[in-house]
Write an enzyme that holds these catalytic residues in place. Sequence first.
Site, PDB file in Angstrom:
ATOM      1  N   LYS A 307      39.664  15.124 -30.846  1.00 15.83           N
ATOM      2  CA  LYS A 307      40.723  16.067 -30.495  1.00 15.83           C
ATOM      3  C   LYS A 307      41.831  16.099 -31.545  1.00 15.83           C
ATOM      4  O   LYS A 307      42.030  15.152 -32.309  1.00 15.83           O
ATOM      5  CB  LYS A 307      41.283  15.743 -29.107  1.00 15.83           C
ATOM      6  CG  LYS A 307      40.283  16.090 -28.012  1.00 15.83           C
ATOM      7  CD  LYS A 307      40.843  15.906 -26.623  1.00 15.83           C
ATOM      8  CE  LYS A 307      39.836  16.367 -25.571  1.00 15.83           C
ATOM      9  NZ  LYS A 307      40.290  16.090 -24.193  1.00 15.83           N
ATOM     10  N   ARG A 355      34.720   9.680 -22.624  1.00 12.24           N
ATOM     11  CA  ARG A 355      33.839  10.818 -22.886  1.00 12.24           C
ATOM     12  C   ARG A 355      33.877  11.093 -24.388  1.00 12.24           C
ATOM     13  O   ARG A 355      34.932  11.408 -24.934  1.00 12.24           O
ATOM     14  CB  ARG A 355      34.320  12.037 -22.096  1.00 12.24           C
ATOM     15  CG  ARG A 355      33.489  13.303 -22.270  1.00 12.24           C
ATOM     16  CD  ARG A 355      34.096  14.434 -21.441  1.00 12.24           C
ATOM     17  NE  ARG A 355      33.294  15.654 -21.499  1.00 12.24           N
ATOM     18  CZ  ARG A 355      33.403  16.586 -22.439  1.00 12.24           C
ATOM     19  NH1 ARG A 355      34.311  16.452 -23.404  1.00 12.24           N
ATOM     20  NH2 ARG A 355      32.638  17.658 -22.410  1.00 12.24           N
TER      21      ARG A 355
END
Length: 395
Positions: A307, A355
Amino acid sequence: MSRCRRDPSKEARPSQRRAERRAPASPPNVGAGAPSNAGARPLATPATPARDAGTPRDVPIAPGKHRFEQTIAVRRKSCYPQEMSPLRMLLERRRSVVIMGVLNRTPDSFSDGGRFADEETALAQIDAMLSEGADMIDIGAESTRPGAQPVPDDEQIARIGGSVRDAVRRGALVSIDTTSPAVAARALDDGAAVVNTISLDSAAELGALCARRGASLVLMHSRGPMSAMAGFSAYPDDAYGDVVADVAREWSSAAERALEAGLPRGELVLDPGLGFAKNARQSLELCARLDELCALGFPVLVGPSRKSFLARAAAAEASEQGDRAGAALAPPPERLGGTVAAALACAARGAAAVRVHDVRPVRQALDVMRAIERAGPGHRRGAGAPLAQGARGDG
């Protein structure tokens, strides 16, 4: 969770146990009319399933199973008021952080959009992640990048194709990443055991669905649809008074709706939504104070993988140190170091699951972190698995 206690009045006496051990066991599926072995109770026919003494009368034993399997199933039923889902069992027996591997069946995801759009490459990726140590596979067909438009249910189902069934056939625990109850229901039909949603708005409907189907729900914090997100890690600094307290309050409100819809508390997982309606500073603070979210009493799953807040954090640190080369924002495929660092930081603060796109390096990092912790003075010397011998040339 308390364990079942034995009832001494229903325990076999030592002489009886010795006699039963000496008697040869009856083979499974022996009919009621067949001769039984002396000292051993014959297995019943499927029409009248046998029951172990001391177990509840409303717990049936499935015909065709071995006596040991039948006994374990009955005792587990009597220990727990309801059957635990596969995810709950995984979380309760875990010795390390659970790894959820990401499979995007999308043409436009921010990190790997289009790479696994066809069935063959998707199946190869499922096999790769399982071989690298993934504990579960999260399959999605709707991009969650900023500005992404909703994808119709039938298109999501078409994109997913046979991936859920393929992963289940390989023994994987499968999660479906969607905000749509219709898509979630189809995936559960195909064998998925977890619904992973990025929308608090769907908490009640998905909670009810998971309750009916015996599935778990991963509920992620966010604000508004993806189409309304301004950009990667773009969110006002003053949008939260205290980001951890505000996330906890907003998530808890949605969680209450899921629970009121019938979802058992033990089947609900908290995801703080790193990068969703949060800027880089806010996402970093959530990582740094993750233990406060864990204190809410739900398993916490985090998704830092690749991210933008990782790239922004690294660039800011490099800039402060005068590193011009490091001050440039790394693209998603070059954020593995940041992903590993965030995963370790969150694990140290109590995360139950992470995740990630890159399973093997994150698995290795978590294993080494655990080995280091076990080598410390708080652990018995020599405990745990022996260290593997290094290859020739290892330092």
